[in-house]
Design a protein around this motif. Structure first.
Motif, PDB file in Angstrom:
ATOM      1  N   VAL A 209       0.734  -1.059   0.044  1.00 48.84           N
ATOM      2  CA  VAL A 209       0.066  -0.117   0.008  1.00 48.84           C
ATOM      3  C   VAL A 209       0.989   1.238  -0.026  1.00 48.84           C
ATOM      4  O   VAL A 209       0.359   2.382   0.122  1.00 48.84           O
ATOM      5  N   LEU A 210       2.154   1.293   0.100  1.00 51.20           N
ATOM      6  CA  LEU A 210       2.914   2.192  -0.262  1.00 51.20           C
ATOM      7  C   LEU A 210       2.885   2.817  -1.576  1.00 51.20           C
ATOM      8  O   LEU A 210       2.823   2.389  -2.729  1.00 51.20           O
ATOM      9  N   ALA A 211       3.056   4.288  -1.521  1.00 46.66           N
ATOM     10  CA  ALA A 211       2.947   4.974  -3.037  1.00 46.66           C
ATOM     11  C   ALA A 211       4.231   4.979  -3.492  1.00 46.66           C
ATOM     12  O   ALA A 211       5.323   4.643  -2.548  1.00 46.66           O
ATOM     13  N   THR A 212       4.523   5.536  -4.531  1.00 44.85           N
ATOM     14  CA  THR A 212       5.825   5.443  -5.167  1.00 44.85           C
ATOM     15  C   THR A 212       6.631   6.499  -4.294  1.00 44.85           C
ATOM     16  O   THR A 212       6.140   7.625  -3.721  1.00 44.85           O
ATOM     17  N   GLU A 213       7.809   5.954  -3.886  1.00 41.02           N
ATOM     18  CA  GLU A 213       8.712   6.637  -2.878  1.00 41.02           C
ATOM     19  C   GLU A 213       8.364   6.612  -1.701  1.00 41.02           C
ATOM     20  O   GLU A 213       8.673   7.334  -0.846  1.00 41.02           O
ATOM     21  N   GLY A 214       7.293   5.691  -1.275  1.00 39.39           N
ATOM     22  CA  GLY A 214       6.937   5.417   0.013  1.00 39.39           C
ATOM     23  C   GLY A 214       7.967   4.839   0.956  1.00 39.39           C
ATOM     24  O   GLY A 214       8.927   4.160   0.619  1.00 39.39           O
ATOM     25  N   ARG A 215       7.954   5.130   2.217  1.00 41.22           N
ATOM     26  CA  ARG A 215       8.853   4.593   3.162  1.00 41.22           C
ATOM     27  C   ARG A 215       7.898   3.770   4.446  1.00 41.22           C
ATOM     28  O   ARG A 215       7.297   4.177   4.877  1.00 41.22           O
ATOM     29  N   LEU A 216       8.560   2.526   4.481  1.00 40.97           N
ATOM     30  CA  LEU A 216       7.958   1.881   5.599  1.00 40.97           C
ATOM     31  C   LEU A 216       8.937   1.794   6.862  1.00 40.97           C
ATOM     32  O   LEU A 216      10.035   1.348   6.578  1.00 40.97           O
ATOM     33  N   LEU A 217       8.562   2.396   8.184  1.00 46.78           N
ATOM     34  CA  LEU A 217       9.102   2.295   9.143  1.00 46.78           C
ATOM     35  C   LEU A 217       9.056   1.067   9.973  1.00 46.78           C
ATOM     36  O   LEU A 217       8.065   0.827  10.720  1.00 46.78           O
TER      37      LEU A 217
END
Length: 322
Positions: A225-233
């Motif tokens: 579900v991350l968008a482009t250039e998304g970051r999962l912490l």
């Protein structure tokens, strides 16, 4: 003095409220009369013997305290009677604790001791996570798992204070009202079909940042579900289902990243950075950020407090008060 002592590594059942030697004044430590000490999930792991720091009992756990300076080295800048809070790593669940001066910070006016303790580990961690590790920008969208817990509460409030839009996931229906009160823009149940609900809430775009202290079964879908250039912490693995793995081709093809957040380890390597993150957090506090009222337990009832934390019965932060 009285303290909550881990006599064996069996979780809450191994805790005993009993006498413990007082810390003595020294040239290397600020001695604090503890007025409130925060409970955290790492404390729970520590007394189970499941934390990365392995200790042999007996010991006094407790990583976050607020109170009044009892004594301090002249060069520390602190004076007896001054209200302070501190990250202790150990020893906080006692009437008095000794702390390295670099780990002590003055308590802001208008913040009581219980709230000051609540602001320590979770809020410092989440400010570090969002401002430093994720480089969060205003108007980005943040998805928060474990939103009713201490880390999730801090994540929602700090993300909102930084100008982000927040989608909060809740597993407990009784927590919905609490999470809404924190300012989340959208609150969704963590049930089958939640990834599509997140996409619907973002018009199909996905989210810019995921705050994940849970791990387990949500991890793979969180990447999706991350968008482009998304970051999962990655902040932890509260689900207790093992450490997730990631197929790195997903990161490459979609230009997304998985980012570790280890605030304690960062500060161990760069101790002077704590003042930097503290200054950033104080700016948000001065602008009006306040933690929700903590759930208070007497220090003598520390075992019951940990049992409530382990059972998922605490919304936000719990503190022990001598």
């Amino acid at each position: 003095m009285k303290a909550l002592v881990a006599q064996e590594l069996s979780g809450p059942s191994g805790l005993v409220y009993t006498d413990w030697p007082e810390p003595t004044a020294s040239e290397d430590a600020v001695v604090i009369d503890v007025r409130a000490a925060g409970l955290s999930f790492p404390d729970l792991l520590l007394i189970r013997g499941e934390y990365q720091l392995k200790l042999d009992p007996p010991f006094v756990p407790g990583m976050e305290v607020a109170g009044v300076v009892h004594s301090a080295p002249e060069a520390s800048g602190f004076t007896p009677g001054q209200r302070v809070s501190a990250v202790t790593m150990l020893g906080g669940f006692a009437e008095r604790v000794a702390v390295a001066p670099r780990s002590v910070t003055p308590t802001a006016d208008g913040i009581d001791d219980a709230s000051a303790a609540a602001l320590l580990g979770n809020y410092y961690t989440m400010y570090f996570a969002l401002a430093r590790r994720a480089a969060l920008r205003p108007d980005e969208t943040v998805l928060v798992f474990g939103s009713a817990g201490g880390v999730g509460t801090a994540a929602i409030q700090i993300a909102k204070a930084m100008g982000a839009r927040v989608i909060a996931m809740v597993r407990r229906t009784q927590a919905v009202e609490y999470v809404e009160s924190l300012g989340a823009d959208v609150v969704l149940p963590l049930s089958d079909g939640w990834p599509q609900a997140v996409r619907d809430a973002t018009d199909g775009r996905g989210v810019d940042v995921v705050v994940d202290p849970v791990g387990g079964e949500v991890f793979d879908d969180a990447i999706r579900v991350l968008a482009t250039e998304g970051r999962l912490l990655v902040l932890g693995f509260a689900a207790g289902q093992g450490i997730p793995t990631v197929k790195v081709n997903r990161l490459l093809l979609r230009n997304v990243g998985v980012i570790g957040v280890g605030y304690g380890e960062f500060i161990n390597r760069h101790p002077d950075a704590q003042a930097l993150f503290g200054a950033g957090l104080r700016h948000l506090i001065e602008a009006g950020l306040r933690p929700p009222p903590p759930v208070r337990f007497p220090l003598a009832d520390g075992r019951a407090a940990f049992e409530a934390l382990a059972a998922g019965e605490v919304l936000g932060k719990a503190v022990l008060e001598p």
